[in-house]
Design a protein around this motif. Structure first.
Motif, PDB file in Angstrom:
ATOM      1  N   ASN A   1       7.981  -2.737  -5.198  1.00  0.00           N
ATOM      2  CA  ASN A   1       7.273  -2.711  -6.481  1.00  0.00           C
ATOM      3  C   ASN A   1       7.693  -3.850  -7.390  1.00  0.00           C
ATOM      4  OD1 ASN A   1       7.867   0.512  -5.769  1.00  0.00           O
ATOM      5  ND2 ASN A   1       5.747  -0.012  -6.204  1.00  0.00           N
ATOM      6  N   VAL A   2       8.951  -4.267  -7.287  1.00  0.00           N
ATOM      7  CA  VAL A   2       9.400  -5.455  -8.016  1.00  0.00           C
ATOM      8  C   VAL A   2       8.562  -6.658  -7.581  1.00  0.00           C
ATOM      9  CG1 VAL A   2      11.314  -7.081  -8.279  1.00  0.00           C
ATOM     10  CG2 VAL A   2      11.741  -4.614  -8.418  1.00  0.00           C
ATOM     11  N   ILE A   3       8.315  -6.767  -6.277  1.00  0.00           N
ATOM     12  CA  ILE A   3       7.492  -7.859  -5.760  1.00  0.00           C
ATOM     13  C   ILE A   3       6.067  -7.745  -6.301  1.00  0.00           C
ATOM     14  CG2 ILE A   3       6.538  -8.903  -3.665  1.00  0.00           C
ATOM     15  CD1 ILE A   3       9.061  -7.816  -2.206  1.00  0.00           C
ATOM     16  N   ASP A   4       5.483  -6.548  -6.239  1.00  0.00           N
ATOM     17  CA  ASP A   4       4.136  -6.327  -6.783  1.00  0.00           C
ATOM     18  C   ASP A   4       4.024  -6.829  -8.217  1.00  0.00           C
ATOM     19  OD1 ASP A   4       3.273  -4.972  -4.492  1.00  0.00           O
ATOM     20  OD2 ASP A   4       3.641  -2.983  -5.341  1.00  0.00           O
ATOM     21  N   LEU A   5       4.989  -6.409  -9.042  1.00  0.00           N
ATOM     22  CA  LEU A   5       4.915  -6.669 -10.473  1.00  0.00           C
ATOM     23  C   LEU A   5       5.210  -8.126 -10.813  1.00  0.00           C
ATOM     24  CD1 LEU A   5       6.699  -3.401 -11.653  1.00  0.00           C
ATOM     25  CD2 LEU A   5       4.265  -3.925 -11.935  1.00  0.00           C
ATOM     26  N   LEU A   6       6.196  -8.715 -10.157  1.00  0.00           N
ATOM     27  CA  LEU A   6       6.540 -10.098 -10.463  1.00  0.00           C
ATOM     28  C   LEU A   6       5.494 -11.073  -9.935  1.00  0.00           C
ATOM     29  CD1 LEU A   6      10.417 -10.233 -10.061  1.00  0.00           C
ATOM     30  CD2 LEU A   6       9.046  -9.932 -12.132  1.00  0.00           C
ATOM     31  N   LEU A   7       4.920 -10.779  -8.780  1.00  0.00           N
ATOM     32  CA  LEU A   7       3.825 -11.629  -8.305  1.00  0.00           C
ATOM     33  C   LEU A   7       2.586 -11.450  -9.178  1.00  0.00           C
ATOM     34  CD1 LEU A   7       4.010 -11.317  -4.397  1.00  0.00           C
ATOM     35  CD2 LEU A   7       4.952 -13.105  -5.872  1.00  0.00           C
ATOM     36  N   GLY A   8       2.475 -10.277  -9.806  1.00  0.00           N
ATOM     37  CA  GLY A   8       1.346 -10.028 -10.693  1.00  0.00           C
ATOM     38  C   GLY A   8       0.149  -9.381 -10.020  1.00  0.00           C
ATOM     39  N   VAL A   9       0.274  -9.016  -8.737  1.00  0.00           N
ATOM     40  CA  VAL A   9      -0.864  -8.423  -8.041  1.00  0.00           C
ATOM     41  C   VAL A   9      -1.079  -6.968  -8.451  1.00  0.00           C
ATOM     42  CG1 VAL A   9      -0.806  -9.980  -6.064  1.00  0.00           C
ATOM     43  CG2 VAL A   9       0.625  -7.917  -6.044  1.00  0.00           C
TER      44      VAL A   9
ATOM     45  N   THR B   1       1.459  -8.327   4.710  1.00  0.00           N
ATOM     46  CA  THR B   1       2.332  -7.240   5.153  1.00  0.00           C
ATOM     47  C   THR B   1       1.734  -5.882   4.765  1.00  0.00           C
ATOM     48  OG1 THR B   1       3.704  -7.324   3.146  1.00  0.00           O
ATOM     49  CG2 THR B   1       4.418  -8.646   5.023  1.00  0.00           C
ATOM     50  N   ALA B   2       1.090  -5.822   3.592  1.00  0.00           N
ATOM     51  CA  ALA B   2       0.424  -4.580   3.177  1.00  0.00           C
ATOM     52  C   ALA B   2      -0.746  -4.266   4.098  1.00  0.00           C
ATOM     53  CB  ALA B   2      -0.056  -4.707   1.738  1.00  0.00           C
ATOM     54  N   GLU B   3      -1.511  -5.290   4.437  1.00  0.00           N
ATOM     55  CA  GLU B   3      -2.642  -5.117   5.351  1.00  0.00           C
ATOM     56  C   GLU B   3      -2.157  -4.688   6.729  1.00  0.00           C
ATOM     57  OE1 GLU B   3      -6.655  -7.702   6.077  1.00  0.00           O
ATOM     58  OE2 GLU B   3      -4.753  -8.769   6.261  1.00  0.00           O
TER      59      GLU B   3
ATOM     60  N   LEU C   1      -3.943   4.517  -0.003  1.00  0.00           N
ATOM     61  CA  LEU C   1      -3.287   3.382   0.645  1.00  0.00           C
ATOM     62  C   LEU C   1      -4.208   2.171   0.738  1.00  0.00           C
ATOM     63  CD1 LEU C   1      -1.332   5.139   3.554  1.00  0.00           C
ATOM     64  CD2 LEU C   1      -0.394   4.178   1.444  1.00  0.00           C
ATOM     65  N   GLU C   2      -5.504   2.411   0.936  1.00  0.00           N
ATOM     66  CA  GLU C   2      -6.470   1.306   0.955  1.00  0.00           C
ATOM     67  C   GLU C   2      -6.523   0.609  -0.399  1.00  0.00           C
ATOM     68  OE1 GLU C   2     -10.120   3.081   2.121  1.00  0.00           O
ATOM     69  OE2 GLU C   2      -9.544   3.312   4.230  1.00  0.00           O
ATOM     70  N   LYS C   3      -6.467   1.390  -1.450  1.00  0.00           N
ATOM     71  CA  LYS C   3      -6.490   0.822  -2.799  1.00  0.00           C
ATOM     72  C   LYS C   3      -5.241  -0.025  -3.039  1.00  0.00           C
ATOM     73  CE  LYS C   3      -7.988   3.589  -5.950  1.00  0.00           C
ATOM     74  NZ  LYS C   3      -8.076   4.681  -6.971  1.00  0.00           N
ATOM     75  N   LEU C   4      -4.082   0.500  -2.632  1.00  0.00           N
ATOM     76  CA  LEU C   4      -2.838  -0.241  -2.801  1.00  0.00           C
ATOM     77  C   LEU C   4      -2.841  -1.512  -1.955  1.00  0.00           C
ATOM     78  CD1 LEU C   4      -0.072  -0.286  -4.146  1.00  0.00           C
ATOM     79  CD2 LEU C   4       0.803   1.097  -2.244  1.00  0.00           C
ATOM     80  N   ARG C   5      -3.340  -1.402  -0.730  1.00  0.00           N
ATOM     81  CA  ARG C   5      -3.456  -2.586   0.132  1.00  0.00           C
ATOM     82  C   ARG C   5      -4.298  -3.665  -0.533  1.00  0.00           C
ATOM     83  NH1 ARG C   5      -7.615  -1.722   4.765  1.00  0.00           N
ATOM     84  NH2 ARG C   5      -8.883  -1.838   2.862  1.00  0.00           N
ATOM     85  N   ASP C   6      -5.427  -3.289  -1.097  1.00  0.00           N
ATOM     86  CA  ASP C   6      -6.334  -4.285  -1.681  1.00  0.00           C
ATOM     87  C   ASP C   6      -5.804  -4.874  -2.980  1.00  0.00           C
ATOM     88  OD1 ASP C   6      -7.964  -3.983   0.450  1.00  0.00           O
ATOM     89  OD2 ASP C   6      -9.497  -2.784  -0.559  1.00  0.00           O
ATOM     90  N   LEU C   7      -5.000  -4.100  -3.720  1.00  0.00           N
ATOM     91  CA  LEU C   7      -4.337  -4.683  -4.888  1.00  0.00           C
ATOM     92  C   LEU C   7      -3.361  -5.764  -4.439  1.00  0.00           C
ATOM     93  CD1 LEU C   7      -3.570  -1.507  -7.048  1.00  0.00           C
ATOM     94  CD2 LEU C   7      -5.103  -3.369  -7.674  1.00  0.00           C
ATOM     95  N   ARG C   8      -2.581  -5.470  -3.401  1.00  0.00           N
ATOM     96  CA  ARG C   8      -1.594  -6.429  -2.918  1.00  0.00           C
ATOM     97  C   ARG C   8      -2.254  -7.644  -2.255  1.00  0.00           C
ATOM     98  NH1 ARG C   8       2.435  -1.531  -0.998  1.00  0.00           N
ATOM     99  NH2 ARG C   8       3.622  -1.465  -2.953  1.00  0.00           N
TER     100      ARG C   8
END
Length: 390
Positions: A240-248, A318-320, A360-367
């Motif tokens: 989640n740190v990666i999610d937030l810092l990358l901004g995705v 990696t999420a995909e 999980l599909e929603k999270l994948r597409d956000l990432r």
């Protein structure tokens, strides 16, 4: 570690593993491998009696206040025992109004409340905080596929943590700092490792053994009156740190913020603190967007942004990979052949499988920063950054 705690730990690492393994072998040779009723009842009785004998002694001993690590380790042992009881049908979260394991529930709740974590075993008990003795870490069984699952998941968690640490170190330096390029390179290398570990897991893990003999230990169970969801591989701050810092992903978005709220107590207090701090930070993507049209021709901009976009792409891949390969192969496909009577608590997080897959599909597409208009992905912003490089 007190003598009673040590005795319980030795039991968890020996007889507990042996009993679970024997039961798994009995289940697996049945025509209906998901059935646990009227199978190995003597073994189940031994498991409960032996585990509860240790826990009663520990509960009578009281809190010896041996520090977080000792307390967290003991909570993990109690949690492993309670999860095994749920797996074997000794307890059933959908049947019982309260856990029949009264002493175990009391000890788990006491430990969870004092440590600031959920009162059950979590991912960290099986990965980052699973102390090995003579080369052997804790597990439910001695099955090879459980070892494959635990070891590659632990490697992936550690790699995600390395990526998150590298990105966090950029914050005080800024996106234009010369060292930022090296930190982004370190994050990319770590995410490449995650991708590689997932590929190896995909190739080595047996689908049926995972689905029928490993996955069931990670389902929800009751502690006292309340049902707590199962341990999830994402229950650590790094991803989640990666999610937030990358901004995705954005902590202000209702879907994503709910995800964070739901997982906080399943993380160690250290990880909770890291994630809370990250939630108040501005993303690196927004920092780069400030420079579009201003510094596009600067060498630092082109070098650092180019590497940043590679990191975003790999994080999305990696999420995909996780969703389209691992979840599909090891959960979605084998679930198609599962008898309807066994669909209760199929997923570790609790909701029915179709609901979990949509989430999980929603999270994948956000990432992935995918092009969707129904969720707030950063597709347009990522494209703007790419276009700025010409």
């Amino acid at each position: 570690m007190s003598q009673n705690s040590q005795a319980f730990d030795q039991w968890i690492r020996s007889s507990f593993v042996e009993i679970n393994t024997e039961l798994e072998e009995l289940y697996f040779v049945q025509e209906d491998r998901a059935n646990t009723q009227d199978v190995g009842e003597d073994l189940k009785s031994n498991l409960r009696q032996q585990g509860e004998a240790h826990i009663k002694t520990l509960l009578a001993e009281g809190n010896t206040d041996e520090g977080f690590d000792r307390g967290f380790d003991l909570l993990g042992n109690v949690g492993l025992f309670m999860a095994a009881c749920e797996r074997h049908g000794i307890t059933q979260a959908h049947r019982d109004n309260r856990s029949p394991l009264h002493e175990a529930s009391a000890l788990a709740m006491q430990l969870g409340a004092s440590l600031g974590v959920t009162p059950r075993f979590a991912t960290s008990h099986m990965s980052t905080h699973s102390r090995a003795i003579n080369g052997r870490y804790k597990s439910f069984t001695s099955l090879e596929d459980e070892s494959i699952f635990i070891e590659y998941n632990t490697l992936a968690v550690m790699a995600y943590k390395r990526a998150a640490d590298a990105l966090l170190r950029i914050l005080p330096l800024g996106v234009s700092h010369p060292v930022t390029h090296d930190l982004l390179e370190a994050a990319l290398d770590a995410l490449n490792d995650v991708f590689d570990y997932n590929e190896r897991l995909f190739a080595k893990l047996d689908t049926d053994r995972f689905f029928y003999s490993v996955r069931p230990y990670f389902k929800p169970h009751r502690v006292g009156l309340h049902v707590y969801r199962g341990a999830n591989a994402g229950d650590f701050a790094g991803i989640n740190v990666i999610d937030l810092l990358l901004g995705v992903c954005n902590a202000d978005h209702a879907y994503y913020s709910q995800l964070l709220v739901d997982k906080f107590l399943y993380m160690t207090p250290e990880d909770q603190a890291i994630l809370r701090d990250t939630m108040r930070r501005r993303s690196l993507m927004d920092e780069f967007l400030d420079h579009v049209g201003v510094h596009e021709n600067e060498e630092w901009y082109r070098s650092n942004l180019g590497k940043f976009l590679q990191v975003i792409r790999r994080h999305g891949e990696t999420a995909e990979q996780h969703h389209d390969q691992l979840v599909h192969k090891f959960i979605e496909k084998p679930a198609e052949n599962l008898e309807e009577e066994h669909h209760e608590n199929l997923t570790a997080s609790g909701p029915p499988l179709p609901v979990l897959l949509r989430s999980l599909e929603k999270l994948r597409d956000l990432r992935l920063a995918a092009d969707r208009d129904d969720i707030p992905t950063r597709h347009a912003d990522v494209r703007r950054l790419r276009d700025s490089l010409g």
